[in-house]
Scaffold this active site. Structure first.
Site, PDB file in Angstrom:
ATOM      1  N   ASN A 204       0.856   0.972   5.858  1.00 18.16           N
ATOM      2  CA  ASN A 204       1.454   0.099   4.809  1.00 18.16           C
ATOM      3  C   ASN A 204       2.099  -1.154   5.335  1.00 18.16           C
ATOM      4  OD1 ASN A 204       3.015  -0.903   2.715  1.00 18.16           O
ATOM      5  ND2 ASN A 204       4.377   0.691   2.614  1.00 18.16           N
TER       6      ASN A 204
ATOM      7  N   GLU B  66       2.121  -5.628   6.682  1.00 15.62           N
ATOM      8  CA  GLU B  66       1.726  -6.967   6.834  1.00 15.62           C
ATOM      9  C   GLU B  66       2.094  -7.133   8.562  1.00 15.62           C
ATOM     10  OE1 GLU B  66      -0.101  -8.538   5.148  1.00 15.62           O
ATOM     11  OE2 GLU B  66      -0.256  -7.375   3.336  1.00 15.62           O
TER      12      GLU B  66
ATOM     13  N   ASP C 170      -5.864  -7.470   9.248  1.00 16.11           N
ATOM     14  CA  ASP C 170      -4.614  -7.393  10.062  1.00 16.11           C
ATOM     15  C   ASP C 170      -4.370  -6.208  10.852  1.00 16.11           C
ATOM     16  OD1 ASP C 170      -3.676  -6.620   7.580  1.00 16.11           O
ATOM     17  OD2 ASP C 170      -1.613  -7.059   8.061  1.00 16.11           O
TER      18      ASP C 170
ATOM     19  N   SER D  64      -4.838  -5.109  -2.309  1.00 16.71           N
ATOM     20  CA  SER D  64      -5.670  -5.913  -1.370  1.00 16.71           C
ATOM     21  C   SER D  64      -4.851  -7.102  -1.065  1.00 16.71           C
ATOM     22  CB  SER D  64      -7.374  -6.258  -1.662  1.00 16.71           C
ATOM     23  OG  SER D  64      -7.696  -4.899  -2.037  1.00 16.71           O
ATOM     24  N   ILE D  65      -4.519  -7.552   0.183  1.00 13.64           N
ATOM     25  CA  ILE D  65      -3.919  -8.928   0.365  1.00 13.64           C
ATOM     26  C   ILE D  65      -4.745  -9.844   1.210  1.00 13.64           C
ATOM     27  CG2 ILE D  65      -1.598  -9.480   1.626  1.00 13.64           C
ATOM     28  CD1 ILE D  65      -1.327  -8.389  -1.151  1.00 13.64           C
TER      29      ILE D  65
ATOM     30  N   ARG E  21      -4.396   1.261  -2.046  1.00  7.88           N
ATOM     31  CA  ARG E  21      -4.333  -0.411  -1.198  1.00  7.88           C
ATOM     32  C   ARG E  21      -3.999  -1.351  -2.663  1.00  7.88           C
ATOM     33  NH1 ARG E  21      -9.327  -3.771   0.859  1.00  7.88           N
ATOM     34  NH2 ARG E  21      -7.918  -5.303   2.177  1.00  7.88           N
TER      35      ARG E  21
ATOM     36  N   CYS F  40       0.844  -0.988   0.034  1.00  4.19           N
ATOM     37  CA  CYS F  40       0.010  -0.123  -0.062  1.00  4.19           C
ATOM     38  C   CYS F  40       0.903   1.331   0.028  1.00  4.19           C
ATOM     39  CB  CYS F  40      -0.963   0.209   1.161  1.00  4.19           C
ATOM     40  SG  CYS F  40      -1.988  -1.489   1.371  1.00  4.19           S
TER      41      CYS F  40
END
Length: 522
Positions: free
Chosen positions: A75, A77, A100, A52-53, A50, A2
């Site tokens: 931005n 994970e 998350d 998308s994950i 974004r 992102c």
């Protein structure tokens, strides 16, 4: 991954111009082609792009808390988000999404700026707290500097973005290159540290948080670092592999197709091997090669993929001047001379045709002292101790007279070796990792630019890192300095810009901070 950006005005009665915020956000479109969000409230404006994950439908940002008075952009994970979610639910928090990132906003409710201590992952984040009359801003960057974050403080307020181009798109900053940045680039091949290449724009260092509120200057503090005392233990091969499997498994969380970069090296091979052991399906792997056999590792990559049952995609790199001269400079924003910029972009572009997330082997050489220069540095240190002061003075004199023979066979390239014997350990290692000396770089600059550079010496920042560890050997000092300079500002910057240029998320499990804390350096 992102792209995030934002403005917080110093005037509590001020309002952020929506068109300006939109221009900043759209400058980061490559970092997030799936969605764009603009959020304006009070004297704050937030922009987000974004990829998308996780939670593809519900993970739009900014994400707000239950009472909508805390907003977060990230931005990121966060690999331990499921565990955090369970703990936060037990403490009475409620969740609206499966993202998350939502764990961050609730952690902030409980811990404030200390929330970063609980996060496992890679991240650059912004939290805006609207609970007080004057909104407060928290910016934070992950421990190793995997994800970038730039900021600036002006009389108007605080500005931030994932890349300098977002701040430049605001029109509030002159597109003026800092003279010291030019010297840094010529000497070390990149612009690093807390200052960006652009006048007025700063880089938030890895492992740091920034706090800001109207009426007070921004404050930056470090929340994580490698141990300065160098304490570390030995590890068996079995323990290393056990930890590798653990962190790789954590890095496999995704709601989109996932693969890996695969070269002929040990690091990426280890990562792909661990991925293959954890997956019931063949791993999608991508490799680039060269027509020059001296640089080509496709044969090793093919053999590895065949042994692991991976689905390998390959491409031979062809000369493309437009890529190096026009495409990549726009994505990188700052001067950057890593020789693998082009191959990294090409393998990322190829990977994006098949997956949205790719794991890499970056960080292995820093963690396990895999660079050849560490061996050379140790050898120089041993010789330096053996020949004494007189021998070092003689070596220095010979080094100054000896010609620089980069074209010659390795045994005849003695100039750097002789000069390093005469230097102190910090200067010797610096000379080994630098492209040019300060004097050589200054000679390339016009007199007027040299005057603007003044007494700036890129070595000073490096030496500060090199000398910070206490009561440790030279190898630890060299690795510690690399973790704070070469790794975040050259290698990780390269991977982030090259992969995000094609909207690919690159994850380096060997730089999971838990893995680094256990094994770096051994």
């Amino acid at each position: 991954m992102c792209g995030l950006t934002g403005i917080a005005l110093a005037d509590p009665r001020g309002r952020v111009d929506r068109d300006r915020l939109a221009a900043m956000t759209r400058a980061l479109a490559h970092r997030g082609p799936d969605d764009e969000e603009l959020y304006l409230r009070a004297n704050v404006g937030l922009g987000f792009r974004r990829v998308s994950i996780i939670d593809l439908a519900g993970g739009k940002q900014p994400i707000l808390n239950e009472t909508s008075d805390i907003a977060v952009l990230a931005n990121a994970e966060i690999y331990n988000y499921r565990k955090l979610r369970q703990e936060l639910l037990l403490r009475g928090h409620s969740f609206r999404t499966g993202s998350d990132v939502e764990s961050i906003v609730h952690l902030y409710e409980d811990k404030g700026a200390l929330l970063v201590d609980d996060l496992v992952g890679m991240f650059a984040l912004a939290v805006v707290d609207f609970r007080s009359e004057l909104p407060r801003v928290l910016l934070a960057r992950d421990r190793l500097g995997i994800k970038p974050l730039y900021w600036a403080e002006t009389k108007a307020g605080l500005w931030w973005g994932s890349e300098p181009k977002a701040l430049l798109a605001s029109g509030a900053f002159a597109r003026e290159l800092a003279p010291r940045a030019l010297l840094d680039y010529f000497v070390q091949g990149y612009v690093g540290g807390e200052h960006s290449a652009w006048v007025g724009i700063e880089r938030l260092p890895p492992g740091c948080v920034l706090e800001w509120r109207p009426g007070a200057p921004a404050s930056v503090r470090r929340y994580w670092d490698l141990p300065a005392d160098g304490l570390r233990g030995r590890a068996s091969d079995g323990e290393v592999l056990e930890w590798l499997d653990r962190v790789v498994a954590d890095h496999l969380v995704a709601d989109v197709p996932l693969g890996a970069f695969l070269s002929g090296g040990i690091d990426s091979t280890a990562v792909v091997s661990s991925m293959a052991a954890a997956s019931a399906r063949p791993i999608v792997a991508c490799s680039v090669g060269f027509r020059e056999k001296s640089h080509d590792e496709l044969g090793l990559a093919r053999a590895t993929a065949a042994r692991l049952g991976a689905e390998l995609h390959t491409r031979v790199l062809e000369p493309d001047p437009a890529l190096a001269l026009h495409t990549l400079p726009w994505f990188f924003d700052e001067p950057h001379a890593d020789p693998s910029n082009v191959p990294t972009y090409v393998v990322s572009r190829m990977a994006r045709e098949h997956v949205t997330v790719a794991l890499s082997g970056d960080g292995g050489d820093e963690v396990f002292a895999g660079y050849r220069r560490y061996v050379h540095d140790e050898a120089e240190r041993a010789v330096r101790a053996r020949i004494g002061t007189g021998g070092r003075q003689l070596a220095g004199s010979l080094g100054r007279l000896y010609p620089k023979l980069d074209w010659a066979p390795q045994p005849l390239r003695a100039k750097t070796f002789l000069c390093n014997l005469a230097a102190d350990p910090a200067r010797a290692y610096w000379q080994s990792v630098s492209q040019l000396s300060r004097e050589q770089a200054l000679a390339l600059l016009a007199p007027a630019v040299r005057e603007l550079v003044g007494s700036h010496d890129p070595f000073d920042a490096f030496a500060e890192h090199y000398h910070r560890p206490r009561n440790v050997d030279a190898l630890y000092r060299a690795q510690y300095a690399d973790f704070h300079t070469n790794l975040p500002d050259r290698i990780l910057a390269k991977v982030d810009r090259a992969s995000m240029a094609v909207s690919l998320e690159a994850r380096p499990p060997l730089l999971d901070h838990r893995f680094v804390e256990r094994f770096a350096p051994l």
